[in-house]
Design an enzyme around this catalytic site. Structure first.
Site, PDB file in Angstrom:
ATOM      1  NE  ARG A 162     -17.290  44.468  10.809  1.00  0.00           N
ATOM      2  CZ  ARG A 162     -16.718  43.420  10.230  1.00  0.00           C
ATOM      3  NH1 ARG A 162     -16.224  42.446  10.961  1.00  0.00           N
ATOM      4  NH2 ARG A 162     -16.627  43.353   8.922  1.00  0.00           N
ATOM      5  CB  SER A 236     -20.571  46.669   6.373  1.00  0.00           C
ATOM      6  OG  SER A 236     -19.863  45.807   5.542  1.00  0.00           O
ATOM      7  CD  GLU A 332     -19.688  47.224  10.508  1.00  0.00           C
ATOM      8  OE1 GLU A 332     -18.826  48.029  10.139  1.00  0.00           O
ATOM      9  OE2 GLU A 332     -19.860  46.115   9.989  1.00  0.00           O
TER      10      GLU A 332
HETATM   11  N1  EPU Z   1     -24.439  39.723  -1.353  1.00  0.00           N
HETATM   12  C1  EPU Z   1     -25.502  39.952  -2.195  1.00  0.00           C
HETATM   13  N2  EPU Z   1     -25.743  41.225  -2.612  1.00  0.00           N
HETATM   14  C2  EPU Z   1     -24.979  42.255  -2.261  1.00  0.00           C
HETATM   15  C3  EPU Z   1     -23.899  42.024  -1.395  1.00  0.00           C
HETATM   16  C4  EPU Z   1     -23.640  40.749  -0.936  1.00  0.00           C
HETATM   17  O1  EPU Z   1     -26.218  39.028  -2.560  1.00  0.00           O
HETATM   18  O2  EPU Z   1     -25.270  43.375  -2.693  1.00  0.00           O
HETATM   19  C5  EPU Z   1     -24.140  38.355  -0.905  1.00  0.00           C
HETATM   20  C6  EPU Z   1     -23.153  37.682  -1.846  1.00  0.00           C
HETATM   21  O3  EPU Z   1     -23.766  36.574  -2.411  1.00  0.00           O
HETATM   22  C7  EPU Z   1     -22.027  37.182  -0.976  1.00  0.00           C
HETATM   23  C8  EPU Z   1     -22.488  37.465   0.447  1.00  0.00           C
HETATM   24  O4  EPU Z   1     -23.590  38.355   0.370  1.00  0.00           O
HETATM   25  O5  EPU Z   1     -21.873  35.811  -1.139  1.00  0.00           O
HETATM   26  C9  EPU Z   1     -21.395  38.088   1.278  1.00  0.00           C
HETATM   27  O6  EPU Z   1     -20.923  39.269   0.615  1.00  0.00           O
HETATM   28  P1  EPU Z   1     -19.434  39.828   0.843  1.00  0.00           P
HETATM   29  O7  EPU Z   1     -18.436  38.738   0.622  1.00  0.00           O
HETATM   30  O8  EPU Z   1     -19.288  41.067   0.056  1.00  0.00           O
HETATM   31  O9  EPU Z   1     -19.353  40.112   2.382  1.00  0.00           O
HETATM   32  P2  EPU Z   1     -20.386  40.792   3.381  1.00  0.00           P
HETATM   33  O10 EPU Z   1     -20.872  39.741   4.319  1.00  0.00           O
HETATM   34  O11 EPU Z   1     -21.407  41.571   2.653  1.00  0.00           O
HETATM   35  C10 EPU Z   1     -18.566  41.236   5.207  1.00  0.00           C
HETATM   36  C11 EPU Z   1     -18.085  42.385   6.040  1.00  0.00           C
HETATM   37  C12 EPU Z   1     -17.195  43.300   5.229  1.00  0.00           C
HETATM   38  C13 EPU Z   1     -16.011  42.490   4.725  1.00  0.00           C
HETATM   39  C14 EPU Z   1     -16.543  41.324   3.893  1.00  0.00           C
HETATM   40  C15 EPU Z   1     -15.442  40.378   3.449  1.00  0.00           C
HETATM   41  C16 EPU Z   1     -19.850  42.748   7.660  1.00  0.00           C
HETATM   42  C17 EPU Z   1     -20.951  43.632   8.108  1.00  0.00           C
HETATM   43  N3  EPU Z   1     -19.228  43.130   6.542  1.00  0.00           N
HETATM   44  O12 EPU Z   1     -19.388  41.778   4.181  1.00  0.00           O
HETATM   45  O13 EPU Z   1     -16.683  44.299   6.100  1.00  0.00           O
HETATM   46  O14 EPU Z   1     -15.151  43.276   3.932  1.00  0.00           O
HETATM   47  O15 EPU Z   1     -17.458  40.530   4.688  1.00  0.00           O
HETATM   48  O16 EPU Z   1     -14.992  39.627   4.525  1.00  0.00           O
HETATM   49  O17 EPU Z   1     -19.559  41.751   8.322  1.00  0.00           O
HETATM   50  C18 EPU Z   1     -17.111  46.489   6.942  1.00  0.00           C
HETATM   51  O18 EPU Z   1     -17.308  45.983   8.044  1.00  0.00           O
HETATM   52  O19 EPU Z   1     -17.185  47.740   6.753  1.00  0.00           O
HETATM   53  C19 EPU Z   1     -16.816  45.640   5.787  1.00  0.00           C
HETATM   54  C20 EPU Z   1     -16.698  46.115   4.553  1.00  0.00           C
END
Ligand code: EPU
Length: 336
Positions: A162, A236, A332
């Site tokens: 990012r 995010s 972010e």
């Molecule tokens: N999780 C929780 N609680 C929550 C949300 C997430 O426990 O409320 C845990 C879940 O267990 C899950 C892990 O966090 O296993 C990861 O969650 P998720 O797959 O939703 O991905 P993320 O790491 O929260 C990132 C990107 C997203 C992207 C997703 C999918 C960042 C900051 N965000 O989110 O990007 O869509 O992975 O690849 O890296 C964005 O940048 O705007 C965005 C939406």
């Protein structure tokens, strides 16, 4: 070039925040950029694309430039690749759909990300195991100080998680007019991100195609992330923080369910959504703003919230996560 005075930016940011800009200048051709800067155009206070990564906390006593340069053009191809030049003002998801239609592979995992193509390199947008740096070829930007065009190849963009040079040293100084992507003629599907495989199975898909992978990604996003047309948000709000292994292992003793992914140099990328949920914020609503109930990494405006209120909530989240886990979350989104 179109100029509007004292205009509310509410329709131009996906958070749906009201903010008055002294003036808004629409640039809809490549030539519009030198024309603006070589005339008596002052440096803009803000350059706006799709407004999808922005928290507006105050009125803007200056110029806002909105880059709306259109066009998707196949400029070159070889056995393996197509090189496609895309105007900064093209809506990112429309570009993804165009690629799928033409059987150009590489961006299907990035389906439905809000925003415009010109903003995509700014923060090296990524999702579901993919980042644009993997399909990036070059971009063309207008340098506002030197008043000239410059081409940026992959190394000169300094892409990171990012991150890019356009968010740091060249913030507001290099205005992206077009981005050229190198896409694949033969798909190399990346469905290893757990949820995609599960979703394809749920959808009963047996043979992978660019369309089916895109549909699976769209379905996952729609189940977790609020549609900005209905509930204001900018995806995010925070980055997933990186901590050293020792710190992570210590936390894991107290919180065995903590979510983290191995990262380079003996570090771990921790799921910020998990930290924020565990700190008690998931689904919390404060009047007309709050934390999304299906993904704690997303702050939302239910309508009529102020950017400063959402900023204050983000501050409270940072402090609570810091005192509970000893981890400092980094925003972010771009705060204005
Ligand atoms: N999780 C929780 N609680 C929550 C949300 C997430 O426990 O409320 C845990 C879940 O267990 C899950 C892990 O966090 O296993 C990861 O969650 P998720 O797959 O939703 O991905 P993320 O790491 O929260 C990132 C990107 C997203 C992207 C997703 C999918 C960042 C900051 N965000 O989110 O990007 O869509 O992975 O690849 O890296 C964005 O940048 O705007 C965005 C939406």
């Amino acid at each position: 070039m179109e100029v509007f005075k004292n205009i509310d930016l509410l329709p131009f940011n996906t958070f749906g925040l009201s903010c008055i800009a002294e003036s808004l200048v629409n640039i809809s051709t490549r030539e519009g950029l030198p024309e603006y800067f070589e005339g008596k155009g002052e440096n803009p206070a803000l350059v706006l694309g799709g407004g999808s990564n922005l928290l507006l906390t105050q009125n803007i006593p200056g110029r806002v430039l909105k880059v709306e340069i259109p066009g998707i053009e196949l400029i070159r191809e070889d056995e393996e690749h197509v090189y496609v030049k895309v105007g900064a003002g093209v809506v990112w998801h429309e570009f993804v759909l165009h690629c799928i239609q033409n059987n150009w592979a590489g961006v299907e995992n990035l389906s439905l990300i809000p925003g415009n193509v010109g903003a995509a390199p700014m923060q090296n947008i990524g999702a579901y195991g993919m980042e644009i740096k993997k399909v990036f070829h070059e971009l063309e930007a207008y340098l506002t100080d030197d008043k000239c065009w410059q081409a940026f190849d992959l190394p000169s963009c300094h892409f990171g998680y990012r991150e890019s040079v356009f968010k740091r040293a060249l913030k507001n100084k290099a205005i992206i007019a077009s981005v050229t992507f190198r896409l694949n003629k033969h798909a190399n599907f990346n469905t290893s991100y757990g949820a995609i495989e599960q979703e394809l199975e749920r959808m009963g898909i047996q043979e992978l195609s660019l369309r089916s992978v895109s549909n699976a990604v769209i379905s996952i996003r729609q189940s977790k992330l609020p549609d900005p047309k209905k509930i204001g948000n900018s995806g995010s709000f925070f980055k997933n923080p990186v901590v050293d292994e020792a710190h992570f292992n210590k936390l894991r003793v107290e919180y065995p369910e903590i979510v983290g992914y191995p990262n380079e140099n003996a570090s771990v990328k921790v799921a910020a959504g998990w930290l924020i949920e565990r700190a008690g914020f998931k689904g919390k609503r404060y009047g007309n703003y709050g934390v999304h109930d299906k993904q704690a990494l997303v702050l939302v405006n239910y309508g009529g919230a102020k950017g400063s209120e959402i900023f204050a909530l983000s501050e409270e989240i940072i402090q609570t996560v810091q005192s509970q886990f000893g981890i400092t979350l980094e925003r972010e989104v771009n705060i204005i």
